[in-house]
Motif scaffolding. Structure first.
Motif, PDB file in Angstrom:
ATOM      1  N   SER A 155     -12.712  17.679  -9.545  1.00 19.31           N
ATOM      2  CA  SER A 155     -11.505  16.924  -9.158  1.00 19.31           C
ATOM      3  C   SER A 155     -11.694  15.437  -9.411  1.00 19.31           C
ATOM      4  CB  SER A 155     -11.190  17.138  -7.672  1.00 19.31           C
ATOM      5  OG  SER A 155     -11.005  18.492  -7.392  1.00 19.31           O
ATOM      6  N   MET A 156     -12.879  14.903  -9.069  1.00 25.77           N
ATOM      7  CA  MET A 156     -13.137  13.469  -9.277  1.00 25.77           C
ATOM      8  C   MET A 156     -13.130  13.134 -10.772  1.00 25.77           C
ATOM      9  SD  MET A 156     -13.455  11.500  -6.652  1.00 25.77           S
ATOM     10  CE  MET A 156     -13.133  11.992  -4.952  1.00 25.77           C
ATOM     11  N   TYR A 191      -2.642   1.739  -4.368  1.00 26.79           N
ATOM     12  CA  TYR A 191      -1.892   2.947  -4.741  1.00 26.79           C
ATOM     13  C   TYR A 191      -2.765   4.187  -4.513  1.00 26.79           C
ATOM     14  CZ  TYR A 191       1.757   5.301  -7.519  1.00 26.79           C
ATOM     15  OH  TYR A 191       2.804   6.088  -7.942  1.00 26.79           O
ATOM     16  N   ASP A 192      -2.291   5.081  -3.674  1.00 23.60           N
ATOM     17  CA  ASP A 192      -3.058   6.305  -3.364  1.00 23.60           C
ATOM     18  C   ASP A 192      -2.947   7.321  -4.490  1.00 23.60           C
ATOM     19  OD1 ASP A 192      -3.475   5.161  -0.926  1.00 23.60           O
ATOM     20  OD2 ASP A 192      -2.754   6.873   0.237  1.00 23.60           O
ATOM     21  N   VAL A 193      -4.086   7.820  -4.930  1.00 28.34           N
ATOM     22  CA  VAL A 193      -4.105   8.966  -5.850  1.00 28.34           C
ATOM     23  C   VAL A 193      -4.932  10.046  -5.166  1.00 28.34           C
ATOM     24  CG1 VAL A 193      -4.916   9.826  -8.082  1.00 28.34           C
ATOM     25  CG2 VAL A 193      -3.800   7.609  -7.934  1.00 28.34           C
ATOM     26  N   LYS A 194      -4.392  11.264  -5.106  1.00 25.07           N
ATOM     27  CA  LYS A 194      -5.069  12.303  -4.310  1.00 25.07           C
ATOM     28  C   LYS A 194      -5.599  13.446  -5.146  1.00 25.07           C
ATOM     29  CE  LYS A 194      -2.272  11.083  -0.315  1.00 25.07           C
ATOM     30  NZ  LYS A 194      -1.284  10.128  -0.820  1.00 25.07           N
ATOM     31  N   HIS A 195      -4.856  13.827  -6.177  1.00 26.80           N
ATOM     32  CA  HIS A 195      -5.305  14.937  -7.029  1.00 26.80           C
ATOM     33  C   HIS A 195      -4.450  14.948  -8.295  1.00 26.80           C
ATOM     34  CE1 HIS A 195      -7.417  18.598  -7.925  1.00 26.80           C
ATOM     35  NE2 HIS A 195      -8.029  18.553  -6.750  1.00 26.80           N
ATOM     36  N   THR A 196      -5.049  15.336  -9.413  1.00 25.14           N
ATOM     37  CA  THR A 196      -4.265  15.422 -10.652  1.00 25.14           C
ATOM     38  C   THR A 196      -3.665  16.819 -10.841  1.00 25.14           C
ATOM     39  OG1 THR A 196      -6.291  15.924 -11.864  1.00 25.14           O
ATOM     40  CG2 THR A 196      -5.540  13.626 -11.903  1.00 25.14           C
ATOM     41  N   ASP A 197      -4.149  17.788 -10.081  1.00 24.32           N
ATOM     42  CA  ASP A 197      -3.635  19.160 -10.213  1.00 24.32           C
ATOM     43  C   ASP A 197      -2.411  19.327  -9.288  1.00 24.32           C
ATOM     44  OD1 ASP A 197      -4.984  22.311 -10.809  1.00 24.32           O
ATOM     45  OD2 ASP A 197      -3.234  22.007  -9.518  1.00 24.32           O
ATOM     46  N   ASP A 198      -1.272  19.609  -9.898  1.00 23.95           N
ATOM     47  CA  ASP A 198      -0.031  19.653  -9.126  1.00 23.95           C
ATOM     48  C   ASP A 198      -0.054  20.748  -8.052  1.00 23.95           C
ATOM     49  OD1 ASP A 198       2.521  18.735  -8.474  1.00 23.95           O
ATOM     50  OD2 ASP A 198       3.449  20.317  -9.661  1.00 23.95           O
ATOM     51  N   GLU A 247      -4.903  -1.615  -7.191  1.00 27.75           N
ATOM     52  CA  GLU A 247      -6.152  -1.014  -6.709  1.00 27.75           C
ATOM     53  C   GLU A 247      -5.843   0.435  -6.329  1.00 27.75           C
ATOM     54  OE1 GLU A 247      -9.046  -2.917  -3.852  1.00 27.75           O
ATOM     55  OE2 GLU A 247      -8.454  -1.181  -2.659  1.00 27.75           O
ATOM     56  N   ILE A 248      -6.580   1.363  -6.927  1.00 25.07           N
ATOM     57  CA  ILE A 248      -6.384   2.781  -6.617  1.00 25.07           C
ATOM     58  C   ILE A 248      -7.179   3.123  -5.357  1.00 25.07           C
ATOM     59  CG2 ILE A 248      -6.725   5.148  -7.449  1.00 25.07           C
ATOM     60  CD1 ILE A 248      -4.624   3.588  -9.046  1.00 25.07           C
ATOM     61  N   ARG A 249      -6.588   3.884  -4.483  1.00 26.82           N
ATOM     62  CA  ARG A 249      -7.260   4.349  -3.261  1.00 26.82           C
ATOM     63  C   ARG A 249      -7.296   5.878  -3.322  1.00 26.82           C
ATOM     64  NH1 ARG A 249      -7.741  -0.443   0.004  1.00 26.82           N
ATOM     65  NH2 ARG A 249      -6.991   0.560   1.905  1.00 26.82           N
ATOM     66  N   ILE A 250      -8.480   6.436  -3.162  1.00 25.23           N
ATOM     67  CA  ILE A 250      -8.620   7.894  -3.203  1.00 25.23           C
ATOM     68  C   ILE A 250      -9.179   8.375  -1.861  1.00 25.23           C
ATOM     69  CG2 ILE A 250      -9.699   9.872  -4.344  1.00 25.23           C
ATOM     70  CD1 ILE A 250      -9.866   8.245  -6.897  1.00 25.23           C
ATOM     71  N   PRO A 251      -8.327   8.983  -1.019  1.00 24.98           N
ATOM     72  CA  PRO A 251      -8.869   9.595   0.195  1.00 24.98           C
ATOM     73  C   PRO A 251      -9.778  10.738  -0.239  1.00 24.98           C
ATOM     74  CG  PRO A 251      -6.571  10.238  -0.108  1.00 24.98           C
ATOM     75  CD  PRO A 251      -6.900   9.268  -1.210  1.00 24.98           C
ATOM     76  N   THR A 252     -11.004  10.713   0.202  1.00 24.98           N
ATOM     77  CA  THR A 252     -12.000  11.662  -0.316  1.00 24.98           C
ATOM     78  C   THR A 252     -12.203  12.777   0.707  1.00 24.98           C
ATOM     79  OG1 THR A 252     -12.956   9.808  -1.510  1.00 24.98           O
ATOM     80  CG2 THR A 252     -14.322  11.791  -1.321  1.00 24.98           C
ATOM     81  N   ILE A 253     -11.675  13.950   0.355  1.00 20.21           N
ATOM     82  CA  ILE A 253     -11.532  15.028   1.337  1.00 20.21           C
ATOM     83  C   ILE A 253     -12.314  16.266   0.876  1.00 20.21           C
ATOM     84  CG2 ILE A 253      -9.864  16.299   2.739  1.00 20.21           C
ATOM     85  CD1 ILE A 253      -9.207  13.293   2.642  1.00 20.21           C
ATOM     86  N   PRO A 254     -13.368  16.643   1.599  1.00 14.38           N
ATOM     87  CA  PRO A 254     -14.083  17.875   1.249  1.00 14.38           C
ATOM     88  C   PRO A 254     -13.126  19.075   1.288  1.00 14.38           C
ATOM     89  CG  PRO A 254     -15.305  16.615   2.889  1.00 14.38           C
ATOM     90  CD  PRO A 254     -13.961  15.959   2.756  1.00 14.38           C
ATOM     91  N   ASP A 308       0.858  -1.193   0.000  1.00 13.97           N
ATOM     92  CA  ASP A 308       0.000   0.000   0.000  1.00 13.97           C
ATOM     93  C   ASP A 308       0.894   1.242   0.000  1.00 13.97           C
ATOM     94  OD1 ASP A 308      -1.888   1.941   0.486  1.00 13.97           O
ATOM     95  OD2 ASP A 308      -2.418   1.250   2.486  1.00 13.97           O
ATOM     96  N   THR A 309       0.931   1.974  -1.121  1.00  9.60           N
ATOM     97  CA  THR A 309       1.912   3.058  -1.265  1.00  9.60           C
ATOM     98  C   THR A 309       1.280   4.391  -1.661  1.00  9.60           C
ATOM     99  OG1 THR A 309       3.911   3.747  -2.468  1.00  9.60           O
ATOM    100  CG2 THR A 309       2.361   2.364  -3.673  1.00  9.60           C
ATOM    101  N   SER A 310       1.940   5.470  -1.269  1.00 10.66           N
ATOM    102  CA  SER A 310       1.554   6.815  -1.725  1.00 10.66           C
ATOM    103  C   SER A 310       2.171   7.111  -3.085  1.00 10.66           C
ATOM    104  CB  SER A 310       2.051   7.866  -0.726  1.00 10.66           C
ATOM    105  OG  SER A 310       3.470   7.971  -0.791  1.00 10.66           O
ATOM    106  N   GLY A 311       3.140   6.303  -3.485  1.00 13.98           N
ATOM    107  CA  GLY A 311       3.814   6.495  -4.768  1.00 13.98           C
ATOM    108  C   GLY A 311       4.844   7.608  -4.776  1.00 13.98           C
TER     109      GLY A 311
END
Ligand code: SF4
Ligand code: SF4
Length: 297
Positions: free
Chosen positions: A232-233, A181-188, A217-224, A159-162
């Motif tokens: 973003s999604m 694999y954690d993906v959090k946002h595509t905008d740098d 398996e992609i994991r997306i922490p879903t943060i308001p 389980d990695t942040s990459g």
């Protein structure tokens, strides 16, 4: 080889397929504002102090060789700058107000702990997951644990942040059955603002990993206020839909962990936002599904 661990949890059902034993390693390159395991951030050993469990017995001060526990006007002050993490106060504290984070363990010991529950993996299609923190900061340790477990037929997931150099992936790839694999946002820019780091390495590594053929398996922490919005999604859905070997996407709802920050003496910079409700999570999953991804909330 020794690794620095936060803990080992048994009977986990959300860290990959089936029933698993999860090994949590210490140390992470990211500083996500919503991190719910702040005790995993530092790669150094440290002491957690839960003020609410302290009964003021003073045993910690009696055994501490550096005077880090101070009692003044009935208040218990813990001076972390004086603490060398020797662990003596943790052993002396009977109510469990003090906790040691970052014990060292050999790959054989960690692998042995996983094998204790071998029968559960066989019946549930489970195995072992190494998580963190960022486990690939200790990639050679992960590789050694997985090598031992694979010899016993145990399914190994990482389980990695990459957010690590690609060479770390190369170290574990021959022994890893699956990546979470954690993906959090595509905008740098947004990613930098909320995690303290660029997302370039994360996305580049994911693209490269997806071409290696190992299930991800992609994991997306879903943060308001960060990535739970439609735009973003959709951006993540579009980006992920172009990658091969993505076997699923799991949305993980943000939840509060304020008291844990006080326990390890870290500033808590997460704004006051309510966790997303079930409808918001289902809506986010639906956006990802519209890009052909098998997303679940
Ligand atoms: S030993 Fe534990 S309970 Fe006693 S004063 Fe120290 S932290 Fe509090
Ligand atoms: S870990 Fe050791 S140095 Fe740190 S507070 Fe406890 S006894 Fe003192």
């Amino acid at each position: 080889m020794k690794g620095r661990l936060l803990n080992i949890e048994r009977m986990c059902v959300h860290d990959g397929p089936g029933i698993r034993t999860s090994i949590y390693l210490k140390g992470c390159p990211l500083r996500c504002r919503w991190c719910h395991n702040p005790e995993s951030i530092s790669s150094e050993p440290e002491i957690g102090f839960s003020r609410s469990k302290c009964v003021g017995c003073g045993k910690c001060a009696e055994v501490c060789p550096t005077g880090a526990h101070i009692f003044r006007d009935d208040a218990h002050l813990f001076n972390r700058e004086l603490c060398t993490a020797c662990g003596k106060c943790v052993e002396a504290c009977l109510p469990g107000a003090l906790e040691y984070y970052g014990r060292e363990m050999s790959a054989e010991e960690a692998g042995g702990a996983v094998l204790e529950d071998k029968t559960f993996y066989a019946t549930s299609g489970g195995g072992c997951t190494i998580s963190g923190g960022e486990p690939l900061w200790q990639a050679p340790f992960c590789a050694e644990v997985f090598q031992l477990l694979r010899q016993e037929g145990i399914h190994c997931a990482l389980d990695t942040s990459g957010a690590v150099p690609w060479e770390s992936f190369e170290t574990v790839l021959p022994y890893t059955d699956m990546f979470l694999y954690d993906v959090k946002h595509t905008d740098d820019l947004v990613h930098r603002e909320h995690t303290g780091s660029s997302n370039r390495e994360v996305l580049d590594n994911l693209k490269r990993l997806s071409e290696c053929g190992v299930p991800i398996e992609i994991r997306i922490p879903t943060i308001p206020g960060f990535n739970a919005d439609e735009k973003s999604m959709a951006a993540m859905g579009e980006w992920l839909s172009g990658l091969p070997h993505i076997v699923g996407v799991r949305l993980l709802p943000y939840h509060l962990a304020r008291s844990k920050y006080e326990t390890v003496g870290r500033p808590d910079t997460m704004p006051d936002v309510p966790p997303p409700d079930a409808a918001a999570m289902a809506g986010a999953a639906a956006i990802l599904q519209s890009y052909g991804l098998g997303a679940v909330a």
